[in-house]
Design a protein around this motif. Structure first.
Motif, PDB file in Angstrom:
ATOM      1  N   ILE A 420       0.839  -1.206   0.000  1.00  0.00           N
ATOM      2  CA  ILE A 420       0.000   0.000   0.000  1.00  0.00           C
ATOM      3  C   ILE A 420       0.874   1.256   0.000  1.00  0.00           C
ATOM      4  O   ILE A 420       0.634   2.207  -0.758  1.00  0.00           O
ATOM      5  N   LEU A 421       1.907   1.251   0.864  1.00  0.00           N
ATOM      6  CA  LEU A 421       2.807   2.414   0.923  1.00  0.00           C
ATOM      7  C   LEU A 421       3.531   2.622  -0.398  1.00  0.00           C
ATOM      8  O   LEU A 421       3.633   3.754  -0.900  1.00  0.00           O
ATOM      9  N   LEU A 422       4.039   1.541  -0.970  1.00  0.00           N
ATOM     10  CA  LEU A 422       4.802   1.654  -2.215  1.00  0.00           C
ATOM     11  C   LEU A 422       3.913   2.124  -3.366  1.00  0.00           C
ATOM     12  O   LEU A 422       4.294   3.032  -4.126  1.00  0.00           O
ATOM     13  N   LEU A 423       2.725   1.516  -3.493  1.00  0.00           N
ATOM     14  CA  LEU A 423       1.827   1.921  -4.566  1.00  0.00           C
ATOM     15  C   LEU A 423       1.356   3.368  -4.389  1.00  0.00           C
ATOM     16  O   LEU A 423       1.271   4.134  -5.359  1.00  0.00           O
ATOM     17  N   GLY A 424       1.065   3.730  -3.146  1.00  0.00           N
ATOM     18  CA  GLY A 424       0.671   5.119  -2.884  1.00  0.00           C
ATOM     19  C   GLY A 424       1.786   6.095  -3.194  1.00  0.00           C
ATOM     20  O   GLY A 424       1.554   7.171  -3.755  1.00  0.00           O
ATOM     21  N   GLY A 425       3.031   5.738  -2.825  1.00  0.00           N
ATOM     22  CA  GLY A 425       4.167   6.603  -3.102  1.00  0.00           C
ATOM     23  C   GLY A 425       4.424   6.772  -4.584  1.00  0.00           C
ATOM     24  O   GLY A 425       4.637   7.890  -5.070  1.00  0.00           O
ATOM     25  N   VAL A 426       4.395   5.667  -5.324  1.00  0.00           N
ATOM     26  CA  VAL A 426       4.622   5.737  -6.772  1.00  0.00           C
ATOM     27  C   VAL A 426       3.500   6.545  -7.436  1.00  0.00           C
ATOM     28  O   VAL A 426       3.747   7.360  -8.340  1.00  0.00           O
ATOM     29  N   GLY A 427       2.263   6.325  -6.973  1.00  0.00           N
ATOM     30  CA  GLY A 427       1.146   7.090  -7.528  1.00  0.00           C
ATOM     31  C   GLY A 427       1.305   8.582  -7.282  1.00  0.00           C
ATOM     32  O   GLY A 427       1.055   9.403  -8.179  1.00  0.00           O
ATOM     33  N   SER A 453       9.413   4.514   2.437  1.00  0.00           N
ATOM     34  CA  SER A 453       8.842   3.726   3.538  1.00  0.00           C
ATOM     35  C   SER A 453       8.363   2.367   3.029  1.00  0.00           C
ATOM     36  O   SER A 453       8.586   1.332   3.683  1.00  0.00           O
ATOM     37  N   GLY A 454       7.698   2.344   1.872  1.00  0.00           N
ATOM     38  CA  GLY A 454       7.225   1.086   1.315  1.00  0.00           C
ATOM     39  C   GLY A 454       8.352   0.141   0.986  1.00  0.00           C
ATOM     40  O   GLY A 454       8.281  -1.068   1.263  1.00  0.00           O
TER      41      GLY A 454
END
Length: 677
Positions: A420-427, A453-454
């Motif tokens: 969730i963190l990684l996808l949110g960050g990339v988005g 963080s992700g």
């Protein structure tokens, strides 16, 4: 349990100190930034108070645009109109006025007689002004005030740097050219040799009007009120005689206005430094998380024994959290001291770059102390809360184990949270970089934080294969190499946790390095792709200079094309933007301006403007459409779109002709001239 936690800290003083160091750097940056900027603001408040100390009222044109975008290219300082010189006599005749001085200012640089180079040019501005005998804040250190056309007064700092004394001759560069003057006086402020490191040259009023192209007009009138008359009553007496667009304000308000402009510029500087501070805190949080993870693992049997003796999960959690709070307080206190030392160093560094702050002591606000202590403690407590929670789950039976085996949870939840963190960050990164949002920098910063963080949360999933691949060459070292490789592979969670802080730190270093290198390459690419000129001429600190320079260069046989560029501020839909002024007949010779619609020649027609394609698409504008543009000097006009270009790296988003520019701007803002051999 509280006594046990405190005894544990006392028994492991070295670990306490080393763990606290993880927070020192970040808090040091935060405290240093706040101390430095607070000191600078206090220094300039004192400075402007001294500058207007002999003045009660300032008469000047109203500022057309109150706010100025960060990093403005000269427009913000040129928003005020001039006023007729005859107004000075009218002001002097008022019974509420004891004395009044007309003043003009502009750009002037002193040539060092020893080296032939101009003094300054890299940091603080080069200020040219008229000598105001009744209201000048300067005290004469040696010599007499300038009262002849060939005389100039220099600030003490510039005079010392050039090795000049009263009576010497010096060359001064102004908007009208290079001339030689006699140094009539060396001046300074009370307790300071210059205004914040600026080079200051003062001429008698008539000479200054000629040099700064102000014949018959004034920039300001400084007024001293009659004895027993308040500044407000003097301003009220002057106001009825003023033409439209001119105001009379008290010296206190004028000083506050100047200080507000400095505060706006320092706000951008403070933001940049605080970004570095929070990056350091971000890395420090990973170090603290990793440290307390290791500590909890080492103390598994100790914590289990406490559980066996009756300690609850809540008490164990609280004891570990207490250790982190004490560590955070210690690190924050040390960071505050480091920040004060850092502020002193940054202040000296600014002076080395020519941007010396006015003399004043360090300003340590209570807010700085509170923010430093609370921020460092909270970051430490939050970073250690996860290991503390893990410690609270140690079962009493662990006290009977021979080795310390830390309890571990399933990786499933870690995989969900990390994804969730990684996808949110990339988005967020994609939206910030390519989505055209209003505050792209903030969105990109949040995206970078979430991405890091992700990656950190998901790192145990790649730790084992990476450790196997990276450690493969270590097998050649024998048993030691094999044990090291297998130990790293056996507990990927521990390996990833240990490497997290280093990963984040190196990732940020690489990011900054790549970003700066890319920015430099991009700037070079812009010049290669858009400029056909062989020379670029501009003044120090991007100060405006006279169009006469371009006219003289046009007459030189060495140059086949000379094209002046100018830049100023406009207002569109309540927001400030920059507009470029170009010569449509020569800009296409010295630069490449690809057009998507219309042509550059279209701006030869009055009230016509060129737009960048991105602006045209966002606003739904096409060639032939009209839209309102507000100018500081002439007010709002409706300009017709004469063309749309596809590359804004040189011209910016809006472009008008030089003729249109001169009609709508009070000052000649020549910022750069391109020369073609």
């Amino acid at each position: 349990m509280w006594r046990a936690a405190l005894k544990s800290l006392r028994a492991r003083k070295l670990r306490l100190a080393l763990t606290a160091l993880a927070i020192v750097l970040g808090i040091g940056f935060v405290a240093g930034t706040l101390v430095l900027t607070d000191t600078a603001l206090a220094a300039f408040d004192d400075l402007f108070g001294e500058v207007f100390s002999k003045t009660d009222v300032v008469v000047q044109a109203e500022q057309a645009f109150q706010e100025s975008p960060a990093g403005g290219g000269g427009g913000g300082a040129q928003e005020r109109e001039t006023m007729p010189e005859s107004l000075l006599d009218d002001v002097r005749e008022l019974p509420e006025v004891a004395a009044a001085d007309g003043s003009v200012n502009g750009f002037a640089q002193v040539v060092d007689p020893g080296t032939g180079d101009v003094i300054g040019g890299g940091g603080a501005p080069s200020i040219g002004t008229s000598w105001d005998p009744n209201t000048t804040p300067f005290e004469i250190r040696e010599g007499d005030p300038p009262d002849e056309p060939n005389e100039v007064a220099l600030d003490a700092s510039t005079a010392a740097e050039a090795g000049l004394v009263a009576g010497d001759e010096v060359q001064v560069v102004t908007q009208t050219g290079l001339d030689t003057y006699r140094v009539s006086a060396v001046v300074g402020l009370e307790g300071a040799d210059s205004i914040g490191g600026a080079t200051v040259t003062s001429f008698e009023l008539g000479t200054a009007q000629h040099l700064f192209e102000r014949e018959g007009v004034l920039d300001q009138i400084y007024v001293v009120g009659a004895e027993g008359t308040s500044a407000a009553s003097v301003a009220n007496a002057i106001t009825p005689m003023l033409p439209e667009g001119v105001e009379a304000i008290t010296a206190t308000d004028a000083a506050d206005e100047q200080a507000d402009q400095i505060r706006e510029g320092l706000g951008f500087f403070r933001t940049i430094l605080l970004i570095f501070a929070f990056v350091a805190l971000f890395v420090g949080a990973f170090v603290i998380f990793n440290t307390f993870n290791i500590v909890v693992t080492q103390r598994t049997r100790e914590l289990a024994l406490l559980r066996a003796l009756g300690a609850s999960q809540r008490q164990v959690f609280g004891s570990v959290l207490l250790e982190s709070i004490v560590t955070g307080l210690l690190g924050s206190a040390l960071g505050l001291l480091v920040g004060i030392v850092l502020a002193i160093g940054l202040k000296s560094l600014l002076a080395g770059f020519g941007a010396e702050l006015p003399p004043t002591g360090l300003k340590i606000e209570p807010r700085t102390i509170i923010v430093a202590l609370i921020l460092g403690t909270v970051v430490t407590a939050v970073a250690s809360s996860f290991p503390a929670r893990r410690a609270s789950r140690v079962a009493p039976i662990e006290a009977l184990r021979e080795g310390a085996v830390a309890p571990s949870s399933s990786l499933r939840r870690r995989a969900i949270v990390g994804s969730i963190l990684l996808l949110g960050g990339v988005g967020a990164l994609i939206v910030g970089l390519f989505g055209g949002v209003s505050n792209a920098a903030l969105v990109v910063g949040i995206g970078a934080y979430l991405t890091f963080s992700g990656v950190a949360v998901l790192s145990p999933f790649v730790a084992r294969p990476l450790a196997a691949a990276i450690g493969a060459p270590a097998r050649a070292l024998g048993m030691t190499g094999r044990l090291g490789r297998e130990n790293a592979m056996r507990n990927p969670r521990r390996t990833a946790s240990t490497a997290a802080a280093l990963m984040i730190g190196l990732g940020l270093v690489v990011f900054v390095s790549v970003f700066m290198t890319s920015a430099k390459a991009s700037a070079s690419q812009i010049l290669d792709e858009t400029l056909r000129a062989d020379f670029i001429l501009n003044s120090a600190q991007f100060q405006p200079f006279s169009p006469q320079v371009a006219r003289e260069l046009e007459d030189r046989p060495e140059f086949s094309a000379v094209s002046p560029f100018r830049q100023g501020e406009i207002r569109l839909d309540g927001a400030l933007a920059f507009v470029s002024g170009v010569d449509p007949g020569t800009v296409g010779v010295v630069a490449s301006v690809p057009m998507a619609a219309g042509s550059i020649d279209a701006i030869e027609q009055p009230e016509t403007i060129l737009l960048f394609r991105g602006i045209a698409l966002n606003e739904g504008l096409h060639v032939g459409d009209e839209f309102p543009v507000a100018f500081a000097r002439t007010g709002t006009q409706r300009l017709e779109v004469g063309g749309i270009y596809t590359d804004n790296r040189l011209l910016g988003d809006y472009t008008i002709s030089l003729d249109e520019y001169e009609e709508n701007f009070a000052e000649q803002l020549d910022s750069i001239v391109f020369l073609k051999v």
